[in-house]
Design an enzyme around this catalytic site. Structure first.
Site, mmCIF file in Angstrom:
data_model
loop_
_atom_site.group_PDB
_atom_site.id
_atom_site.type_symbol
_atom_site.label_atom_id
_atom_site.label_comp_id
_atom_site.label_asym_id
_atom_site.label_seq_id
_atom_site.Cartn_x
_atom_site.Cartn_y
_atom_site.Cartn_z
ATOM 1 N N LYS A 80 36.390 19.081 40.732
ATOM 2 C CA LYS A 80 35.321 18.924 41.724
ATOM 3 C C LYS A 80 35.903 19.242 43.103
ATOM 4 C CE LYS A 80 34.434 15.849 44.160
ATOM 5 N NZ LYS A 80 34.717 15.420 45.568
ATOM 6 N N THR A 122 40.151 16.549 49.125
ATOM 7 C CA THR A 122 39.235 15.853 48.208
ATOM 8 C C THR A 122 38.899 16.699 47.038
ATOM 9 O OG1 THR A 122 38.161 14.646 49.922
ATOM 10 C CG2 THR A 122 37.065 14.648 47.836
ATOM 11 N N ASN A 143 27.654 18.149 56.547
ATOM 12 C CA ASN A 143 28.605 17.161 57.043
ATOM 13 C C ASN A 143 28.094 16.309 58.194
ATOM 14 O OD1 ASN A 143 31.085 17.267 55.443
ATOM 15 N ND2 ASN A 143 30.910 19.449 55.934
ATOM 16 N N THR A 163 30.480 15.499 43.738
ATOM 17 C CA THR A 163 29.866 14.789 44.876
ATOM 18 C C THR A 163 28.899 15.749 45.578
ATOM 19 O OG1 THR A 163 31.791 15.302 46.257
ATOM 20 C CG2 THR A 163 31.718 13.122 45.234
ATOM 21 N N GLU A 218 31.460 23.422 50.919
ATOM 22 C CA GLU A 218 30.226 23.046 51.599
ATOM 23 C C GLU A 218 29.708 24.188 52.473
ATOM 24 O OE1 GLU A 218 31.691 19.436 53.268
ATOM 25 O OE2 GLU A 218 31.018 18.237 51.562
#
Lengths: 419, 419
Positions: A196, A207, A414, A168, A293
């Site tokens: 992932k 996640t 985000n 993603t 991230e």
């Protein structure tokens, strides 16, 4: 420190791998095929659909998110995996099929029905896995077309396409494979994995999707034991932002194609398998953290001498989830004060006079008091890797925990990601 | 929504104050003086030393940080406040005197000795409070000079200078005062307060100092009860970054100058005092959140219908400390999915089918399923204030919690702050 080149990209892992690493990811073990395509579910045209296929039924176990709002695919998988082998897993990225109610559950079932029919296999051996935006229903027409498209593309070296299609906000694929000899039976066994990240990464399966294949021949109950233990020491010991997702899953398949004598008890062969599985999980977990991230630095937190392992774990998590510690690391500041404040927040009954903090090998806080030896030399500006060692002096509880720093880009990624 | 002008700056408080607000902050009640100066302890030349003085011994209570590594001034105060009134509190910003061992404790004592001598009062009625960098010793020469300088500047309207001198990364002073009539005895009573934030703000008293004065005549045990309850509902229900500091303190003084008949039991007068005290604390707590490092939006989280108040509290904190929720708010994105994921992370045994989420008055998640009614209309881009309402449908536990968003500036402030 180990740099690994995968698909032309250098992956920083912060670890030395002790296994013989081979190419091929999830299709490295005998008897697996894979594929990955762009079905149109992602509006940016990137790959979004992956398929893993085992030529023979594979004994399979899995660990799922403990989030209260488990996504539809997890509810379906939890039922099927109990008493069935696995032949195929279809994975889509972009839409999580979480918080979608009865309708979402029905959609997940319909997709696996279709896949089973097209592959001519038992639907109970087919799984679906999803990651992405919460609350949207799957685009069924696109998904069905995608299945028609992807099946003919299944191939022995489809691992990279599949590893790419499950991403993603990840910036790079994460895959690994290794081989080793079983000490007792002497057979060569291969284990491969892909995963992932990269936001909502937190202990207890955030996640995060991981798929681990092997050509092992092994009892299901032992696979379950090994996977749970390995996940506990790796995927459950990483954190990017402290949030936990609705979709996390780790699958572990063993199709028996290594032809080893079935491993049915915990002997040397089992231990060797566990070691390799743990290493595969550790590699993927660290790769997820490093691709977290906005991450610019890889942080290893080691807590030693806590009263017990639970307290060690609590302390490590508190440090790992402290935004103040994470922003200090981003700024390259050896801010042991924030580490101490995080430890102190844990509500422990231990004595402050026993606690020491070591930052990249230098003692900055010793037995409750600042050492005040910070010079330009021990600023962390140029360190991609930061080691935080905490000595509690209370007992023998110790853990290792991995996290990343908190950067402008974390906020950007985000804040700009839109519902 | 209430905008309050203080010292020429508009403070957004997100609340309607129900009391009669008056000017004067901590020196509004009869019998208090204050002062604030730049002693040179802060290298940027800003004010860094504040003094609060009560003409008469004031009955006093306080609540301190629960952090394991309590700073030296807290250890000193905790001892003295037990059996003594308060005459003076000296507060320095820039250096926290935390993690400084025996030496730090001795320094704190020396400062109060000097202050007591110069003011000719009992040292047991003198307190020191510190905020700033952890691990550095107080610069004793500067501090001593500062005391000589500040004493002659004590004055009735020294509130603003004092409120400014206690700040660290705060961008604005935080002070308030109110007056009200005691319903039974009829006397007019005044309460004033000042506070500083603004990083490491978290439930259970994070880097946060608050000083509340009053001219009440009230039993110490009742003051203690009222303060604890008020702090629990206000300062302990805010969060900027989930970290907890070593120095947090809230002081509450009552010098009896309102000449009311001593309040010795929980009647109407006590209730009125509690209401006013809670409102003062709520104002200061919200002002701290709104001035939180990098904050651009004020977020109110209300959890209703949880099994009990503990679970409601746990859910609210999980949402308030979720970086994903906070960055979504910064981006103005109505990302209820991240709110749901945060609730689900709480490890509760409740049923997902009962849970609903309302964002700024619009139901986006109803009884376990997405409502999918997000339009350009209910994006949050232009809302300075965001209300997150969570309905759990399990029982009668409810709480209100305040936090801010997570912005680029939060990262910037905390990455550039150097040890």
């Amino acid at each position: 420190l180990q740099l690994l080149e995968i698909n032309g990209k250098i992956i920083f892992t912060g670890m030395v791998l002790k296994m013989e690493i081979i190419k091929g990811g999830i299709t490295a073990p005998s008897g697996y095929k894979a594929a990955g395509i762009a079905s149109g579910m992602k509006s940016n045209g990137k790959k979004d659909l992956a398929l893993i296929y085992s030529d023979l039924p594979a004994t399979a176990v899995a660990v799922f998110s403990t989030n209260l709002f488990k996504a539809a695919p997890l509810l379906l998988s939890a039922k099927r995996i109990k008493n069935n082998d696995i032949r195929a897993i279809i994975i889509n990225s972009g839409i999580a099929n979480a918080c979608t109610g009865e309708h979402g559950l029905k959609n997940a079932g319909t997709i696996t029905d279709l896949l089973a029919e097209k592959l001519d296999i038992d639907v109970n051996q087919v799984h679906i896995s999803s990651t992405g935006v919460i609350g949207k229903q799957l685009p069924m027409d696109l998904y069905k077309k995608g299945i028609e498209q992807i099946i003919p593309l299944l191939k022995k070296d489809g691992n990279l396409e599949a590893a790419e299609a499950i991403l993603t906000t990840d910036t790079t694929i994460k895959e690994i494979a290794c081989q080793f000899k079983l000490p007792v039976t002497g057979n060569i066994v291969k284990i491969g994995g892909m995963a992932k990240g990269s936001g909502m990464i937190h202990p207890h399966m955030a996640t995060m999707l991981a798929f681990i294949t092997s050509d092992l021949n092994m009892e299901k109950s032992l696979m379950e034991k090994a996977l749970k233990k390995a996940v506990d020491l790796t995927f459950n010991r990483i954190s990017v932002d402290g949030d936990q997702s609705t979709n996390d899953s780790v699958f572990f398949l063993a199709n028996g194609q290594a032809k080893n004598k079935r491993i049915v008890e915990e002997g040397e062969d089992y231990e060797q398998v566990f070691k390799a599985l743990k290493e595969i999980c550790a590699y993927l977990a660290r790769a997820i953290v490093m691709d977290g991230e906005g991450a610019t630095r890889f942080i290893t937190i080691r807590v030693k001498g806590a009263k017990n392992i639970q307290e060690a774990d609590q302390i490590a998590r508190q440090i790992a989830n402290s935004n103040l510690v994470k922003t200090a690391c981003f700024g390259g500041d050896p801010n042991w004060g924030r580490i101490v404040a995080a430890i102190g927040s844990c509500n422990l009954s231990c004595s402050p006079q026993e606690v020491s903090v070591i930052l990249n090998g230098k003692i900055l806080f010793k037995e409750g008091v600042a050492v005040n030896n910070i010079t330009e030399d021990n600023k962390l500006i140029n360190d991609r890797e930061i080691n935080i060692d905490v000595i509690m002096g209370q007992g023998s509880g110790s853990v290792e925990f991995w996290t990343s720093d908190l950067s402008y880009d974390y906020v950007k990624i985000n804040a700009q990601y839109h519902t």
